[in-house]
Scaffold this active site. Structure first.
Site, PDB file in Angstrom:
ATOM      1  N   LYS A 149      -0.041  -0.938  19.357  1.00 43.27           N
ATOM      2  CA  LYS A 149       1.364  -0.549  19.189  1.00 43.27           C
ATOM      3  C   LYS A 149       1.419   0.733  18.371  1.00 43.27           C
ATOM      4  O   LYS A 149       1.240   0.715  17.159  1.00 43.27           O
ATOM      5  CB  LYS A 149       2.188  -1.622  18.479  1.00 43.27           C
ATOM      6  CG  LYS A 149       3.699  -1.360  18.591  1.00 43.27           C
ATOM      7  CD  LYS A 149       4.517  -1.993  17.490  1.00 43.27           C
ATOM      8  CE  LYS A 149       4.639  -1.094  16.298  1.00 43.27           C
ATOM      9  NZ  LYS A 149       5.427   0.165  16.568  1.00 43.27           N
ATOM     10  N   GLU A 196      -4.829  -0.366   5.849  1.00 45.43           N
ATOM     11  CA  GLU A 196      -4.931   0.869   5.078  1.00 45.43           C
ATOM     12  C   GLU A 196      -3.504   1.335   4.813  1.00 45.43           C
ATOM     13  O   GLU A 196      -2.743   1.574   5.743  1.00 45.43           O
ATOM     14  CB  GLU A 196      -5.740   1.931   5.836  1.00 45.43           C
ATOM     15  CG  GLU A 196      -7.205   1.571   6.016  1.00 45.43           C
ATOM     16  CD  GLU A 196      -7.958   1.395   4.700  1.00 45.43           C
ATOM     17  OE1 GLU A 196      -7.497   1.919   3.663  1.00 45.43           O
ATOM     18  OE2 GLU A 196      -8.999   0.716   4.709  1.00 45.43           O
ATOM     19  N   CYS A 222      -1.461  10.063   3.913  1.00 46.50           N
ATOM     20  CA  CYS A 222      -1.704   9.043   2.884  1.00 46.50           C
ATOM     21  C   CYS A 222      -2.673   9.537   1.828  1.00 46.50           C
ATOM     22  O   CYS A 222      -2.721   8.989   0.729  1.00 46.50           O
ATOM     23  CB  CYS A 222      -2.217   7.758   3.530  1.00 46.50           C
ATOM     24  SG  CYS A 222      -3.694   7.970   4.541  1.00 46.50           S
ATOM     25  N   GLU A 237       4.920   6.676  -4.017  1.00 48.17           N
ATOM     26  CA  GLU A 237       4.529   7.562  -2.927  1.00 48.17           C
ATOM     27  C   GLU A 237       5.773   8.244  -2.347  1.00 48.17           C
ATOM     28  O   GLU A 237       6.702   7.578  -1.897  1.00 48.17           O
ATOM     29  CB  GLU A 237       3.803   6.780  -1.836  1.00 48.17           C
ATOM     30  CG  GLU A 237       3.247   7.664  -0.737  1.00 48.17           C
ATOM     31  CD  GLU A 237       2.425   6.887   0.271  1.00 48.17           C
ATOM     32  OE1 GLU A 237       1.406   7.420   0.732  1.00 48.17           O
ATOM     33  OE2 GLU A 237       2.816   5.743   0.595  1.00 48.17           O
TER      34      GLU A 237
END
Length: 482
Positions: free
Chosen positions: A175, A250, A284, A383
């Site tokens: 997906k 992750e 990331c 973040e």
């Protein structure tokens, strides 16, 4: 006329049962619809899993060199279409063209790398305690692997999950993120043309709440690999492991670059700017914290601000830095900028939306630099996922390491120093899965492990290289008493 792309299930390009579609807009000009994709549901996802489960035994029994040949041919087909794929990536995700081309090349390289690994998969022979016995191990595929991938590296991340899964003999349901799914479907197209048997790979577009949840919860799925936000990833991990599945996640990062007193401020600023503003900060592993010794801080900030203000912003095909992928991502970044100012940080560069005809309609944000940032501020802890760097001043190297480790994430970290002792201390003490000396936090080699510490990862299996194969294989020990 806008193209409508279909799902790839059991070797066929099929429409969703819902009959509904998702429009993907160009983030540099949202008035342009790039393509339409299937708005799939749980039933579509279940059909994909059924196809993968039916194809599993045949694919697992296909000799490794033959699996590798298909991967190699797919990589060659991707290479032939590199310009086309780069165009698609720029149009859907907004990435600057050189970055997009580099990402496509990475996907090509990954397929070629794992094509050779497929032939090398095997076990080890050990000496048995008794006579007349062969004692050895076999590496076998886990089964059906569900891959859920993000929008920020829409071809590289699917490739580095998909290639080792197929090389090891697993079948796959994938997906891709709904914001930029086109290049993932192109992976399926290349593999189909390379001769991949029906059902071995199945790609279904649609919302994670329906397609992703069905992939994770379906009893026929044996392993789940997810890359995305921490909040969603933790739910994915819990759902998968509660069902007894192998799981790999992750997640996010709050990546520091420590600038020591011995560092050259101009060199350090170049490293931080490249790591923090490259890919519009939407990585990331992007550098979002520059932890700078007080002796070099003023010169470093001046150099970093100059670099931020000199970056050429606009549509990715013609400019150095493209837009953020969506209005929501842009607004989130602007909100963090406002929060930082309200908390007392000093804005020294950027901080808003650029002006000009080319950037008027798109999701653009200026490269932004803050100073006077306290380590406890939200801008230093959370973040942002945009082109924002927070500069934190420290009085010595020990404080720099303490601040670098003082977040809940631990993905990538770097140090800029001319002191070998400091470099070695940082490598030993930094709480991150990737540590670098005199390099930016972004950028990864494909043949070494990748993964994070703390909240950046499930801390189970690593991705890429030989470690990337471990997640997709299970070891059997054989006692052959002849």
């Amino acid at each position: 006329m806008t193209e409508t792309r279909r799902n790839y299930v059991n070797g066929e390009w099929v429409e969703s049962e819902t009959g509904e579609t998702i429009d993907v807009e160009n983030p540099a000009d949202p008035s342009v619809t790039v393509a339409r994709y299937q708005q799939s549901n749980e039933s579509d996802a279940a059909d994909a899993v059924d196809a993968a489960a039916s194809a599993q035994d045949e694919w697992a029994n296909t000799p490794g060199p033959e699996r590798g040949r298909i991967l190699r041919e797919a990589g060659t087909l991707l290479a032939q279409r590199k310009e086309e794929l780069t165009d698609m990536l720029v149009a859907e995700e907004g990435k600057a063209r050189p970055e997009a081309a580099g990402e496509v090349q990475r996907a090509i390289d990954i397929f070629h790398y794992f094509s050779t690994k497929a032939a090398d998969l095997g076990g080890t022979v050990k000496g048995a305690s008794g006579r007349g016995t062969n004692l050895y191990t076999r590496k076998e595929p886990v089964g059906v692997a569900a891959l859920i991938t993000p929008w920020n590296y829409p071809i590289a991340i699917p490739a580095w999950k998909l290639a080792p899964a197929l090389a090891a003999g697993n079948t796959v349901v994938l997906k891709p993120a709904s914001l930029a799914p086109g290049v993932a479907l192109e992976l399926a197209k290349a593999l189909d043309e390379a001769g991949l048997p029906d059902g071995v790979l199945n790609v279904v577009t649609g919302p994670g709440s329906e397609v992703g949840s069905e992939f994770i919860g379906n009893d026929a799925v044996d392993a789940v690999s997810f890359t995305g936000s921490g909040q969603v990833g933790e739910m994915v991990y819990d759902q998968a492991t509660d069902a007894g599945k192998r799981a790999q996640t992750e997640l996010g990062g709050k990546n520091p670059t420590v600038v020591a007193s011995s560092a050259d401020p101009a060199e350090a600023a170049e490293i931080v700017a490249s790591g923090g503003f490259g890919t519009t900060g939407q990585s990331c592993t992007a550098c979002s914290r520059a932890i700078v010794h007080e002796d070099v801080k003023d010169e470093f900030v001046a150099e970093l601000a100059d670099r931020a203000e000199s970056i050429d912003i606009g549509p990715g095909n013609e400019h150095e830095m493209g837009p953020q992928v969506s209005a929501g991502e842009r607004d989130s970044t602007l909100e963090y900028i406002e929060v930082a100012e309200n908390e007392g940080a000093t804005l020294v560069a950027g901080g808003g939306v650029p002006e000009g005809d080319e950037v008027e309609e798109g999701h653009f944000v200026e490269p932004t630099v803050f100073t006077d940032v306290d380590p406890d501020m939200r801008i230093a802890q959370e973040e942002v996922f945009g082109p924002v760097v927070a500069v934190i001043e420290v009085s010595d190297f020990e404080e720099g390491i303490e601040v670098a480790n003082g977040v809940e994430y631990g993905l990538s970290a770097s140090v800029v120093t001319d002191d070998h002792t400091e470099a070695n201390r940082f490598l030993e003490e930094a709480e991150a899965g990737v540590v670098k000396v005199n390099e930016k936090t972004t950028g990864l080699e494909l043949h070494v492990p990748f993964g994070g510490f703390k909240r950046s990862s499930s801390e189970t299996w690593r991705e890429q290289g030989d470690a990337g194969l471990e997640f997709y294989t299970i070891e059997k020990t054989v006692y052959d008493n002849y």
